[in-house]
Scaffold this motif. Structure first.
Motif, PDB file in Angstrom:
ATOM      1  N   ASP A  22       0.830  -1.213   0.000  1.00 21.21           N
ATOM      2  CA  ASP A  22       0.000   0.000   0.000  1.00 21.21           C
ATOM      3  C   ASP A  22       0.864   1.261   0.000  1.00 21.21           C
ATOM      4  OD1 ASP A  22      -2.342  -1.474  -0.042  1.00 21.21           O
ATOM      5  OD2 ASP A  22      -2.645  -1.372   2.129  1.00 21.21           O
ATOM      6  N   ILE A  25       2.290   1.819  -3.471  1.00 15.83           N
ATOM      7  CA  ILE A  25       1.289   2.374  -4.387  1.00 15.83           C
ATOM      8  C   ILE A  25       1.142   3.871  -4.160  1.00 15.83           C
ATOM      9  CG2 ILE A  25      -1.172   2.386  -4.973  1.00 15.83           C
ATOM     10  CD1 ILE A  25      -1.096  -0.694  -4.388  1.00 15.83           C
ATOM     11  N   GLY A  47      -5.259  -0.516  -6.793  1.00 14.84           N
ATOM     12  CA  GLY A  47      -4.106   0.240  -7.256  1.00 14.84           C
ATOM     13  C   GLY A  47      -3.075  -0.592  -8.003  1.00 14.84           C
ATOM     14  N   THR A  48      -3.300  -1.912  -8.039  1.00 11.09           N
ATOM     15  CA  THR A  48      -2.373  -2.772  -8.773  1.00 11.09           C
ATOM     16  C   THR A  48      -2.851  -2.946 -10.212  1.00 11.09           C
ATOM     17  OG1 THR A  48      -3.519  -4.812  -8.127  1.00 11.09           O
ATOM     18  CG2 THR A  48      -1.744  -4.057  -6.695  1.00 11.09           C
TER      19      THR A  48
END
Length: 91
Positions: A22, A25, A47-48
């Protein structure tokens, strides 16, 4: 040809926990999930980006990743991460 030794692969493929992913990101690191698309659809980290490990992996990766961009790879197994990390050294 780029030669990558085991020490470098271990450094690049160290395990990261969810909090580290996290943080990556949020810091703008490109986080690539190399699991099959179905696994990504079932459960993914927001977010991946899904770029499944396949023969076309380096082509897809090269199309979306800016040069010299830091990358974190998410995979089902350590062997998958090692295999993809080796491929990335040839881009």
């Amino acid at each position: 040809m780029v030669v990558v030794d085991d020490r470098e692969i271990r450094r690049l493929t160290r395990r990261r926990n969810r909090a580290e992913v996290d943080e990556a990101i949020l810091a703008g690191v490109l986080v690539i999930d190399v699991r099959p698309s179905a696994a990504f659809m079932d459960a993914s980290v927001p977010g991946t980006i899904c770029v499944p490990k396949s023969r076309s992996f380096t082509t897809y990766f090269g199309a979306i990743a800016p040069a010299e961009c830091p990358v974190v790879l998410l995979a089902a197994t350590e062997a998958d991460v090692r295999a993809v990390a080796l491929r990335l050294h040839y881009i």
